[in-house]
Design an enzyme around this catalytic site. Structure first.
Site, PDB file in Angstrom:
ATOM      1  N   TYR A  49      35.006 122.606  14.318  1.00 37.85           N
ATOM      2  CA  TYR A  49      35.134 124.062  14.177  1.00 37.85           C
ATOM      3  C   TYR A  49      35.816 124.604  15.435  1.00 37.85           C
ATOM      4  CZ  TYR A  49      31.181 122.814  11.122  1.00 37.85           C
ATOM      5  OH  TYR A  49      30.356 122.193  10.212  1.00 37.85           O
ATOM      6  N   CYS A  82      24.222 154.465  11.714  1.00 38.62           N
ATOM      7  CA  CYS A  82      25.052 153.262  11.852  1.00 38.62           C
ATOM      8  C   CYS A  82      24.186 152.017  11.994  1.00 38.62           C
ATOM      9  CB  CYS A  82      25.954 153.419  13.072  1.00 38.62           C
ATOM     10  SG  CYS A  82      26.875 151.942  13.525  1.00 38.62           S
ATOM     11  N   ASP A 138      30.770 124.116  17.053  1.00 41.72           N
ATOM     12  CA  ASP A 138      30.636 125.576  17.149  1.00 41.72           C
ATOM     13  C   ASP A 138      30.756 126.142  15.738  1.00 41.72           C
ATOM     14  OD1 ASP A 138      30.550 128.215  17.879  1.00 41.72           O
ATOM     15  OD2 ASP A 138      32.496 128.240  18.881  1.00 41.72           O
ATOM     16  N   CYS A 181      25.599 130.912  17.153  1.00 41.73           N
ATOM     17  CA  CYS A 181      25.404 132.356  17.176  1.00 41.73           C
ATOM     18  C   CYS A 181      24.206 132.764  16.334  1.00 41.73           C
ATOM     19  CB  CYS A 181      26.662 133.077  16.698  1.00 41.73           C
ATOM     20  SG  CYS A 181      27.163 132.644  15.019  1.00 41.73           S
ATOM     21  N   GLN A 212      36.110 135.242  20.771  1.00 43.88           N
ATOM     22  CA  GLN A 212      34.879 135.892  21.205  1.00 43.88           C
ATOM     23  C   GLN A 212      35.135 137.377  21.468  1.00 43.88           C
ATOM     24  OE1 GLN A 212      31.778 134.773  21.418  1.00 43.88           O
ATOM     25  NE2 GLN A 212      32.260 132.688  20.791  1.00 43.88           N
ATOM     26  N   CYS A 226      24.194 148.534  15.741  1.00 40.25           N
ATOM     27  CA  CYS A 226      23.370 148.221  16.908  1.00 40.25           C
ATOM     28  C   CYS A 226      21.894 148.225  16.520  1.00 40.25           C
ATOM     29  CB  CYS A 226      23.602 149.237  18.030  1.00 40.25           C
ATOM     30  SG  CYS A 226      25.242 149.138  18.786  1.00 40.25           S
TER      31      CYS A 226
END
Length: 423
Positions: A285, A85, A353, A380, A256, A88
């Site tokens: 945004y 996967c 943002d 981010c 979030q 992560c």
């Protein structure tokens, strides 16, 4: 994209791993060439299989650890690891080490792209014990058989899973991985802080979807593309609680994913924005109005908040969420053109943002022209943040302060909030 190396031709290299790089990699060198290595930690000596080659560098997965770092742990998830996967990046590191690595990445991006020397600390966000069970919105990919899983790293291949350890317990309670989803291309499960649950199903082209019975109640929505969803069962409207205020979020609209992130980021934004009664603030945004609501409460009836958002559903939600705050107004439009269309020439405070791509030079120039006292930048992606900070510096705005938050444990992602003021 480079040339993929087949499993037959795959080369194995013995490497001494160097510093962390943006994106969940560490940097090593082999015969003078840069090698970006996953599943490794700085200081380790590893055997790595080459997975991709370009004219400038190699990509590789560490498949054997010859000399482990003291920060290494056994990944808690059985699906984490080379060729598995891709969700992560850092399950093989302690949480403390993950945050140090993320801090190093943010500091390196600021230094390299913006010429800013700053020590960075990545702060824990409440609500993710052991870095697991935090993700309240999870997108699964579906095989033609209807089995669900996640994309492997830099691949369209799907790793079938029966559980996701970083998914919130209320997401896992639906039990979607234990069922088949014939006709589906993807399935998203959303659990809100208001106790609601929704499952958004994206059908394959020219296919109808068979929705199985679930373990827990949920609204069922069909994804029609471009952010549009249609309820098939239930309303599909979720409610999120932040402090004393409730926010509605329709369908798979943006919110979030970490249960503690919305309140944490709102507090950080308001602390930096320092809105005073009577001030004029912009929220660009603005999504469903999280920051706009906090700003509007602070500037009061004698002040004003103007929000811009490009997604129609988010604009509808924001207007509903702010209906008790007449000093707040939200309009639909792309920032690149809407500030001119609505003749916005000045502001005391600007909060931005943007998506992962950042502001870009055009928006940076337009935001700088507003001559705000304070710009608060929520990001981010540290690379696009640093790039935009360099451009804002050209217009006289300097980074006064910055906080970084571990809103995505076990992954390489990090959320930053920066305060910019005039030199």
């Amino acid at each position: 994209m480079g040339t993929k190396v087949s499993s037959v031709e795959q080369a194995s290299l013995e490497l001494t791993v160097g510093p962390v790089a943006h994106g969940g990699w560490c940097v090593a060198r082999h015969e003078g060439r840069v090698v970006f290595v996953r599943h490794a930690l700085p200081g380790e000596r590893v055997i790595a299989d080459v997975t991709e080659e370009t004219s400038r560098f190699l990509r590789a997965d560490a498949v054997e650890i010859l000399e482990p770092s003291p920060d290494r742990v056994v990944p808690p998830c059985p699906y984490a690891g080379p060729g598995r996967c891709g969700g992560c990046d850092w399950q093989h590191a302690t949480l403390e080490a993950q945050r140090r690595l993320k801090a190093q990445v943010v500091a390196e991006q600021l230094r390299r792209l913006a010429g800013i020397e700053r020590e960075v600390v990545v702060e824990e966000v409440p609500g993710a014990k052991d870095g697991l069970g935090w993700r309240t919105r999870v997108q699964f990919a579906a095989l033609p058989s209807g089995e669900l899983g996640f994309r492997r790293h830099r691949s369209h291949d799907i790793e079938v899973v029966d559980a996701c350890l970083i998914a919130h317990p209320e997401v896992e309670a639906a039990g979607v991985e234990e069922r088949l989803w014939p006709g589906a291309a993807g399935v998203e499960v959303i659990a809100s802080s208001g106790g609601e649950r929704a499952v958004v199903v994206a059908p394959r082209a020219r296919r109808s979807v068979t929705v199985p019975d679930l373990e827990a109640p949920a609204s069922i929505l069909l994804d029609q593309g471009k952010g549009r969803t249609v309820p098939r069962r239930g309303s599909g409207v979720l409610h999120e609680q932040v402090g004393d205020r409730e926010f509605r979020v329709a369908g798979s609209g943006f919110w979030q994913v970490h249960p503690g992130a919305a309140e944490t980021l709102l507090d950080a934004v308001l602390a930096y924005a320092a809105p005073e009664p009577g001030e004029w603030a912009l929220d660009l945004y603005c999504g469903v109005g999280l920051f706009a609501a906090g700003l509007a409460e602070a500037v009061g009836p004698e002040g004003a908040v103007f929000g811009l958002e490009s997604e129609a559903a988010a604009v509808r939600d924001a207007r509903a969420n702010l209906r008790d705050l007449p000093q707040a107004r939200v309009e639909r439009g792309r920032v690149e053109e809407a500030l001119d269309r609505f003749q916005i020439e000045r502001a005391d405070i600007v909060v931005v943002d943007p998506p992962r791509a950042g502001l870009g030079r055009e928006v940076v120039e337009r935001v700088a022209s507003l001559d705000a006292l304070r710009i608060v930048y929520v990001s981010c992606d540290p690379a696009t943040l640093a790039r935009d900070l360099a451009w804002l510096r050209e217009h006289g705005y300097v980074l006064s302060d910055l906080r970084a938050f571990d809103a995505f444990p076990m992954t390489h992602h990090v959320e930053c909030v920066g305060l910019l003021v005039r030199e």
